[in-house]
Structure formats: C-alpha cells, structure tokens
Scaffold this motif. Structure first.
Motif, PDB file in Angstrom:
ATOM      1  N   MET A   1      67.876 153.767  -7.458  1.00  0.00           N
ATOM      2  CA  MET A   1      67.634 155.112  -6.919  1.00  0.00           C
ATOM      3  C   MET A   1      68.741 156.069  -7.393  1.00  0.00           C
ATOM      4  SD  MET A   1      67.723 156.408  -2.975  1.00  0.00           S
ATOM      5  CE  MET A   1      66.763 155.056  -2.341  1.00  0.00           C
ATOM      6  N   ASN A   2      68.342 157.227  -7.843  1.00  0.00           N
ATOM      7  CA  ASN A   2      69.290 158.255  -8.266  1.00  0.00           C
ATOM      8  C   ASN A   2      69.913 158.900  -7.018  1.00  0.00           C
ATOM      9  OD1 ASN A   2      70.284 160.924  -8.959  1.00  0.00           O
ATOM     10  ND2 ASN A   2      69.286 160.658 -10.945  1.00  0.00           N
ATOM     11  N   GLN A   3      71.195 158.658  -6.802  1.00  0.00           N
ATOM     12  CA  GLN A   3      71.865 159.131  -5.581  1.00  0.00           C
ATOM     13  C   GLN A   3      71.966 160.654  -5.528  1.00  0.00           C
ATOM     14  OE1 GLN A   3      72.658 157.340  -2.839  1.00  0.00           O
ATOM     15  NE2 GLN A   3      71.709 155.609  -3.901  1.00  0.00           N
ATOM     16  N   GLU A   4      72.111 161.277  -6.696  1.00  0.00           N
ATOM     17  CA  GLU A   4      72.184 162.739  -6.723  1.00  0.00           C
ATOM     18  C   GLU A   4      70.846 163.347  -6.280  1.00  0.00           C
ATOM     19  OE1 GLU A   4      73.407 166.342  -9.807  1.00  0.00           O
ATOM     20  OE2 GLU A   4      73.477 164.265 -10.525  1.00  0.00           O
ATOM     21  N   MET A   5      69.747 162.734  -6.755  1.00  0.00           N
ATOM     22  CA  MET A   5      68.419 163.201  -6.322  1.00  0.00           C
ATOM     23  C   MET A   5      68.228 162.970  -4.829  1.00  0.00           C
ATOM     24  SD  MET A   5      65.787 162.028  -9.347  1.00  0.00           S
ATOM     25  CE  MET A   5      65.960 162.560 -11.065  1.00  0.00           C
ATOM     26  N   LYS A   6      68.663 161.801  -4.349  1.00  0.00           N
ATOM     27  CA  LYS A   6      68.526 161.484  -2.924  1.00  0.00           C
ATOM     28  C   LYS A   6      69.271 162.507  -2.062  1.00  0.00           C
ATOM     29  CE  LYS A   6      69.696 158.168   0.644  1.00  0.00           C
ATOM     30  NZ  LYS A   6      70.324 156.908   1.011  1.00  0.00           N
ATOM     31  N   GLU A   7      70.483 162.823  -2.459  1.00  0.00           N
ATOM     32  CA  GLU A   7      71.302 163.795  -1.719  1.00  0.00           C
ATOM     33  C   GLU A   7      70.600 165.145  -1.663  1.00  0.00           C
ATOM     34  OE1 GLU A   7      74.250 166.118   0.005  1.00  0.00           O
ATOM     35  OE2 GLU A   7      74.023 163.935   0.061  1.00  0.00           O
ATOM     36  N   ARG A   8      70.001 165.520  -2.784  1.00  0.00           N
ATOM     37  CA  ARG A   8      69.295 166.807  -2.869  1.00  0.00           C
ATOM     38  C   ARG A   8      68.098 166.838  -1.908  1.00  0.00           C
ATOM     39  NH1 ARG A   8      68.881 171.406  -3.944  1.00  0.00           N
ATOM     40  NH2 ARG A   8      67.451 172.403  -5.354  1.00  0.00           N
ATOM     41  N   ILE A   9      67.310 165.762  -1.907  1.00  0.00           N
ATOM     42  CA  ILE A   9      66.122 165.709  -1.048  1.00  0.00           C
ATOM     43  C   ILE A   9      66.520 165.639   0.424  1.00  0.00           C
ATOM     44  CG2 ILE A   9      64.158 164.241  -0.374  1.00  0.00           C
ATOM     45  CD1 ILE A   9      63.671 165.932  -2.918  1.00  0.00           C
ATOM     46  N   GLN A  10      67.533 164.842   0.724  1.00  0.00           N
ATOM     47  CA  GLN A  10      67.907 164.621   2.122  1.00  0.00           C
ATOM     48  C   GLN A  10      68.608 165.827   2.743  1.00  0.00           C
ATOM     49  OE1 GLN A  10      70.343 161.101   2.684  1.00  0.00           O
ATOM     50  NE2 GLN A  10      69.638 160.884   4.793  1.00  0.00           N
ATOM     51  N   ASN A  11      69.447 166.491   1.976  1.00  0.00           N
ATOM     52  CA  ASN A  11      70.310 167.532   2.569  1.00  0.00           C
ATOM     53  C   ASN A  11      70.150 168.920   1.958  1.00  0.00           C
ATOM     54  OD1 ASN A  11      71.590 165.624   4.321  1.00  0.00           O
ATOM     55  ND2 ASN A  11      72.722 164.863   2.549  1.00  0.00           N
ATOM     56  N   GLY A  12      69.371 169.038   0.890  1.00  0.00           N
ATOM     57  CA  GLY A  12      69.235 170.331   0.226  1.00  0.00           C
ATOM     58  C   GLY A  12      68.412 171.323   1.029  1.00  0.00           C
ATOM     59  N   LYS A  13      68.584 172.597   0.691  1.00  0.00           N
ATOM     60  CA  LYS A  13      67.795 173.657   1.332  1.00  0.00           C
ATOM     61  C   LYS A  13      66.647 174.028   0.407  1.00  0.00           C
ATOM     62  CE  LYS A  13      71.269 175.837   4.248  1.00  0.00           C
ATOM     63  NZ  LYS A  13      71.951 177.104   4.583  1.00  0.00           N
ATOM     64  N   GLY A  14      65.453 174.007   0.958  1.00  0.00           N
ATOM     65  CA  GLY A  14      64.290 174.344   0.151  1.00  0.00           C
ATOM     66  C   GLY A  14      63.072 173.557   0.591  1.00  0.00           C
ATOM     67  N   PHE A  15      62.084 173.471  -0.289  1.00  0.00           N
ATOM     68  CA  PHE A  15      60.847 172.755   0.035  1.00  0.00           C
ATOM     69  C   PHE A  15      60.367 171.992  -1.196  1.00  0.00           C
ATOM     70  CE2 PHE A  15      59.503 176.908  -1.543  1.00  0.00           C
ATOM     71  CZ  PHE A  15      58.392 176.628  -2.319  1.00  0.00           C
ATOM     72  N   ILE A  16      59.317 171.201  -1.021  1.00  0.00           N
ATOM     73  CA  ILE A  16      58.762 170.402  -2.112  1.00  0.00           C
ATOM     74  C   ILE A  16      57.439 171.025  -2.567  1.00  0.00           C
ATOM     75  CG2 ILE A  16      57.806 168.138  -2.737  1.00  0.00           C
ATOM     76  CD1 ILE A  16      59.899 166.881  -0.865  1.00  0.00           C
ATOM     77  N   ALA A  17      57.345 171.318  -3.851  1.00  0.00           N
ATOM     78  CA  ALA A  17      56.122 171.908  -4.413  1.00  0.00           C
ATOM     79  C   ALA A  17      55.143 170.788  -4.740  1.00  0.00           C
ATOM     80  CB  ALA A  17      56.463 172.697  -5.672  1.00  0.00           C
ATOM     81  N   ALA A  18      53.907 170.909  -4.281  1.00  0.00           N
ATOM     82  CA  ALA A  18      52.887 169.903  -4.572  1.00  0.00           C
ATOM     83  C   ALA A  18      52.028 170.390  -5.734  1.00  0.00           C
ATOM     84  CB  ALA A  18      52.041 169.638  -3.329  1.00  0.00           C
ATOM     85  N   LEU A  19      52.254 169.819  -6.905  1.00  0.00           N
ATOM     86  CA  LEU A  19      51.517 170.211  -8.120  1.00  0.00           C
ATOM     87  C   LEU A  19      50.694 169.026  -8.610  1.00  0.00           C
ATOM     88  CD1 LEU A  19      54.489 171.988  -9.948  1.00  0.00           C
ATOM     89  CD2 LEU A  19      52.713 173.072  -8.558  1.00  0.00           C
ATOM     90  N   ASP A  20      50.054 168.333  -7.677  1.00  0.00           N
ATOM     91  CA  ASP A  20      49.469 167.028  -8.003  1.00  0.00           C
ATOM     92  C   ASP A  20      47.961 166.953  -7.842  1.00  0.00           C
ATOM     93  OD1 ASP A  20      50.033 167.351  -5.214  1.00  0.00           O
ATOM     94  OD2 ASP A  20      49.687 165.235  -4.889  1.00  0.00           O
ATOM     95  N   GLN A  21      47.257 168.084  -7.983  1.00  0.00           N
ATOM     96  CA  GLN A  21      45.792 167.976  -7.936  1.00  0.00           C
ATOM     97  C   GLN A  21      45.346 167.014  -9.027  1.00  0.00           C
ATOM     98  OE1 GLN A  21      47.272 170.963  -8.461  1.00  0.00           O
ATOM     99  NE2 GLN A  21      46.690 172.349  -6.836  1.00  0.00           N
ATOM    100  N   SER A  22      44.384 166.147  -8.697  1.00  0.00           N
ATOM    101  CA  SER A  22      43.895 165.180  -9.684  1.00  0.00           C
ATOM    102  C   SER A  22      42.430 165.459  -9.981  1.00  0.00           C
ATOM    103  CB  SER A  22      44.105 163.758  -9.165  1.00  0.00           C
ATOM    104  OG  SER A  22      43.490 163.608  -7.910  1.00  0.00           O
TER     105      SER A  22
END
Length: 295
Positions: A1-22
């Motif tokens: 697991m990429n710890q920098e990515m984990k830190e960003r998801i767990q503690n960052g300010k913002g939201f997750i964009a869902a661009l996954d229509q199939s």
C-alpha cells in the motif's frame, strides 16, 4: 500500500470523483454530456468518446488536488492513457489525485429486494493488473431496493467477502452497498445496513482497512459511528440520483462524510461547451461539492 496515498485519503481535505461509468451506464452519461447514440456505431467508439470526456475532465485546470482526493476509474479508463501516461499515473504524478478502480461486473437481477454483484471469476487477475497500474484501491457496488433482512445481510456479507480478497492483495476496497433513494423503506434499510456494516468492521483485524460508500441517509449523522471506526479510512457518499443541489444539501448535514459523486459532479458539463465554459461549470461544481464535503 502506498502510504502517501493512504495519508491523503484518510486525512486530506476534499472529495472523491467517481468517473467509473461502465457499459450499462455509459450511453446515459454520454447523452447527458451532449453526445447522442448516433455519434457512435459500436462499443469501441462509445468508449473512445467517454475516454475523451473523462480526459477533458481530468486534464482540466479546475480538477486539482486542492479539492479532489481521489478518482474512481473504470477498467478501460485505467488501461488507457492521458497525455502519453497511463491514467492512474497521470492522476497521481501530474495531479496528486489517488486512483481507484471499479472492479465489479455489474448488478445481478433483483431478488428479494436487492441486487447483489454478479459473479466475478476474473477478479484475482484484475487486482493483479490494478497493482501493476499503480491503483491504490477498488470500488464495488450492490443495491438495496427494499427491506428484506436476510437479503440485506447477504449483500453486506458478499461485499466483505470480496473486501477481504482485495485487502489480501494490498489494495484498499471501497465497500458500496447502495440503498436506492426510491426505496419506500429507505430508513429501515439504512438502519439495518449500519448495524451489519459495524458487525463486519468489528471482525476486521488491525491493518485491514476499508472505505464505505453509502447513500445519503434520511436520518442526519446516521453514519457518525462508522466515520469513527478504526477500520474505516473514510466514509463517502454517493449522489444516488439526487440533483447536485439536493445531494450537497444532504451531504452538508452529515459530519465527517465526504462526497463521491458521479452524476452530481458532471451535471451541466457538455461536449459543446467552449473550454472556458467547461472550466467554469466544472469549477463551480467542484467548489460546491467540496464545500458540502467540508461542512
């Protein structure tokens, strides 16, 4: 697991964009974007057009890590490139945005008030490919349409069976048992869902972590306990068919829950817009969703 990515998801300010229509939802997404079905004659052309749409969003100057923590991709988007780089690498290296992958094969037929995920025999190989492509986490969706205790328990069981398989690979799953906003028993479904989610979360071991992607609840702060659970990196909300305005309004009333909107994010964008108009619309959309996520 990429710890920098984990830190960003767990503690960052913002939201997750869902661009996954199939496959199933892509024609609808394209239509809302101003691309009619007569603009393509086969699936290949359709996916090329949707990749152009996603590329226009991802490369836009409004689409930045200042407001967006992560983006959920469809497999074909992951396999494609943006400006000569694999999409996931472009997101992380150029934008600082964490890449996720939708891994389910769609919904099974409605049975006992729920739609489970279809069987996914190729999941192991897909997870291996996701790791090669530098994906951080995954997303899988099932839907609850009506209250049926046994069926809802089964939905959550299925989600966590797959979640464990994903965690074992070193990826972080987004568990998404959506409750339909049209369900006549939405409140009862949500109450049971929270109970079942907590039961499964309590069974995870230290180091086994998930995100939860849930419908905006009828009862404000219903998910408060889940947002504080030690096995939950983040609770995110889907827009679920609500307009962006209503979704944002509901989201702002739920502390520690951030958005993971699809339709709510792309509402108002069209192929026909000039770059200036497109950027202005996307900027406003992102700002509104960000503010609702930070309430």
């Amino acid at each position: 697991m990429n710890q920098e990515m984990k830190e960003r998801i767990q503690n960052g300010k913002g939201f997750i964009a869902a661009l996954d229509q199939s496959g199933g939802s892509t024609p609808t997404a394209l239509k809302r974007y101003g691309v009619m079905e007569d603009a393509y004659s086969n699936e290949e052309e359709m996916f090329d057009l949707v990749h152009q749409m996603r590329t226009r969003i991802i490369t836009n100057p409004a689409f930045t890590k200042d407001h967006i923590l992560g983006a959920i991709l469809f497999e074909r988007t992951m396999d494609s490139e943006i400006q000569g780089k694999p999409t996931a690498d472009y997101l992380w290296e150029e934008k600082g945005i964490v890449p996720f992958l939708k891994i389910d094969k769609g919904l099974a037929e409605l049975e006992n008030g729920v739609q489970r995920m279809k069987p996914n025999p190729g999941l192991d190989a897909l997870l291996d490919k996701a790791i090669e492509k530098h994906i951080f986490g995954t997303k899988m969706r099932s839907v609850i349409q009506a209250y049926n205790e046994e069926a809802i328990v089964g939905i959550v069981d299925q989600q966590f069976d797959l979640a464990r398989q994903i965690i074992a690979k070193g990826l972080v799953p987004i568990v998404e048992p959506e409750v339909s906003i049209d369900s006549p028993e939405k409140e009862e479904c949500e109450a049971l869902l929270v109970k079942e989610l907590k039961r499964h979360l309590d069974q995870l071991e230290e180091g086994q972590e998930v995100l939860l992607k849930l419908t905006l609840p009828n009862i404000e702060n219903l998910y408060r306990e889940l947002t504080k659970h030690p096995r939950v990196l983040r609770v995110v909300a889907l827009s679920g068919g609500y307009s962006r305005e209503e979704a944002n309004d509901r989201l702002a009333k739920n502390a520690n829950v951030i958005a993971s909107f699809s339709r709510g994010l792309t509402e108002g964008l069209s192929k026909q817009q000039s770059d200036e108009e497109f950027t202005k619309t996307l900027e406003e959309s992102i700002q509104e969703i960000y503010e609702a996520s930070m309430e």
